[in-house]
Design a protein around this motif. Structure first.
Motif, mmCIF file in Angstrom:
data_model
loop_
_atom_site.group_PDB
_atom_site.id
_atom_site.type_symbol
_atom_site.label_atom_id
_atom_site.label_comp_id
_atom_site.label_asym_id
_atom_site.label_seq_id
_atom_site.Cartn_x
_atom_site.Cartn_y
_atom_site.Cartn_z
ATOM 1 N N UNK A 301 42.553 34.674 45.415
ATOM 2 C CA UNK A 301 41.715 34.471 44.723
ATOM 3 C C UNK A 301 40.120 33.818 46.184
ATOM 4 N N UNK A 302 41.202 33.774 47.631
ATOM 5 C CA UNK A 302 40.125 33.871 48.328
ATOM 6 C C UNK A 302 39.962 35.660 48.433
ATOM 7 N N UNK A 303 40.569 36.700 47.890
ATOM 8 C CA UNK A 303 40.402 37.141 49.143
ATOM 9 C C UNK A 303 39.611 38.264 48.324
ATOM 10 N N UNK A 304 39.861 37.966 46.561
ATOM 11 C CA UNK A 304 38.860 38.819 45.368
ATOM 12 C C UNK A 304 38.175 37.902 44.357
ATOM 13 N N UNK A 305 37.697 38.339 43.781
ATOM 14 C CA UNK A 305 37.277 37.741 42.779
ATOM 15 C C UNK A 305 38.188 38.057 41.358
ATOM 16 N N UNK A 316 35.176 44.851 46.318
ATOM 17 C CA UNK A 316 36.166 43.998 46.936
ATOM 18 C C UNK A 316 37.175 44.433 47.322
ATOM 19 N N UNK A 317 37.950 45.774 47.442
ATOM 20 C CA UNK A 317 38.649 46.585 47.354
ATOM 21 C C UNK A 317 40.243 45.799 48.376
ATOM 22 N N UNK A 318 41.385 46.344 48.109
ATOM 23 C CA UNK A 318 41.662 46.292 49.359
ATOM 24 C C UNK A 318 43.068 46.357 48.767
ATOM 25 N N UNK A 319 43.975 46.885 49.010
ATOM 26 C CA UNK A 319 45.498 46.985 48.943
ATOM 27 C C UNK A 319 46.552 46.695 50.326
ATOM 28 N N UNK A 320 47.463 46.744 49.762
ATOM 29 C CA UNK A 320 48.780 45.657 50.743
ATOM 30 C C UNK A 320 49.702 46.917 51.122
ATOM 31 N N UNK A 321 49.929 47.926 49.990
ATOM 32 C CA UNK A 321 51.137 48.739 48.874
ATOM 33 C C UNK A 321 51.484 49.800 50.892
#
Length: 378
Positions: A301-305, A316-321
């Motif tokens: 939750x510090x990065x994504x709502x 606020x998209x983002x993925x790490x795969x």
């Protein structure tokens, strides 16, 4: 964790698919030696409520344990492990506790230091001090692939998706995991390298896949799980079905990235430090194995709502795969998601989940729904 037995998605004359896949190559965590703790036997996180690690590591078979210092429950509370009982069905409470109270901890079950916050995991995936591993799309991929015809990959992905969708369109009920998601990634690579469908499982998961995808050839099993999660996320929400039924490629791509964030197919990535590295919860020692909790980072939750919510429209998209560089495995995964939706909704305009069925995500190292029971005719 074992792969389900899968049925043939349809009967044909000369292009029958094999009845059972080989073992999933992502079912076991690589073996790792225990980390060597600092000389004084402890590391304290540089923040209130930090982490204190104690315990001798000099004796054979002994590993340090992790404790939280201070807090309402007092000292001596052992950190939960991503491998604890019940984590396969619901890891999110464990991830939440790790992010909030144990941002850096040593896990005796994993035999590795554990990072769970988005900022720390994202750093570890890109910082050169974390070695021995890369994601498809990271810099090594660009150097490995020079002769990839993206238009050809698009064509074979589209053709394979439509063939598979038509095979189940007339059925009263079908399992998209066993009869679609399992076959699309392998079938796409088979078509791309000219392997007959009857031989694709034997060859595509070995040298044929490697010829196309280089270091990322083993990603076929991961793409299966990613596709199952993507379809599970979309079909679970009628509003998403309506929004994505005829959506442009850009919106489908956003939904794909959102699914990778919320439900990454690989939950734990393993790296090793070549030097001491300061992270949010303290310092990781040099020469230590590190477990990166991608599933936890994607719901930080510090990065994504509203991190638990599947929302392709989030700002606020983002993925790490996957990394952001060029790689056939990354391209194929995105194309498979796009054409899976197009083929399924074209062949089955009223496609929906079966009455009373809700996808259940399971798995520790990799994670996805084991089945997606649908009604092709609505």
């Amino acid at each position: 964790m074992s792969h389900d037995q899968h049925r043939e998605p349809g009967r044909g004359t000369g292009n029958d698919l094999p009845e059972a896949p080989p073992a999933d190559p992502w079912t076991r965590l690589p073996s790792m030696a225990p980390a060597t703790p600092p000389a004084d036997g402890r590391t304290t996180a540089g923040r209130p409520g930090g982490v204190l690690r104690t315990g001798p590591a000099s004796l054979p078979g002994r590993v340090p344990t992790a404790h939280r210092t201070g807090g309402p429950r007092g000292a001596g509370v052992v950190a939960p492990s991503p491998l604890d009982p019940g984590a396969s069905r619901d890891p999110h409470a464990i991830h939440r506790t790790l992010r909030e109270q144990f941002p850096l901890t040593y896990d005796p079950l994993l035999r590795a230091w554990v990072l769970s916050r988005y900022a720390d995991v994202a750093t570890a995936l890109t910082d050169s001090r974390f070695t021995h591993g890369h994601r498809p799309g990271d810099p090594p991929c660009a150097r490995a692939h020079v002769d990839v015809d993206v238009a050809a990959l698009r064509a074979v992905t589209e053709r394979t998706a439509y063939v598979l969708a038509r095979r189940i369109a007339e059925r009263p009920q079908a399992d998209l995991v066993a009869e679609f998601c399992h076959w699309l990634p392998a079938g796409t690579v088979a078509a791309a390298v000219g392997v007959p469908y009857r031989d694709m499982m034997r060859l595509v998961r070995g040298r044929a896949a490697g010829a196309l995808a280089g270091e990322c050839g083993g990603q076929i099993a991961v793409r299966e799980k990613a596709l199952a999660s993507f379809l599970g996320n979309v079909l679970s929400d009628p509003d998403q079905v309506a929004a994505l039924r005829d959506a442009p490629a850009g919106l489908v791509g956003r939904a794909w990235a959102e699914s990778l964030r919320r439900d990454p197919p690989v939950q734990i990535a393993v790296r090793r430090t070549s030097a001491e590295v300061a992270v949010g919860g303290g310092t990781v020692p040099a020469g230590a194995p590190v477990a990166l909790l991608l599933g936890s980072a994607g719901r930080d939750p510090e990065r994504f709502r509203e991190p638990d919510r599947f929302d392709p429209f989030r700002d606020d998209p983002g993925q790490l795969t996957y990394g952001g560089g060029f790689c056939p495995a990354v391209i194929l995964a995105g194309l498979e998601a796009e054409y899976a939706l197009r083929a399924l909704f074209t062949a089955m305009p009223r496609l929906r989940l079966a009455d009373g069925f809700r996808p259940v995500w399971t798995g520790l190292i990799t994670r996805a729904p084991r089945s997606l029971i649908v009604r092709p005719g609505g």
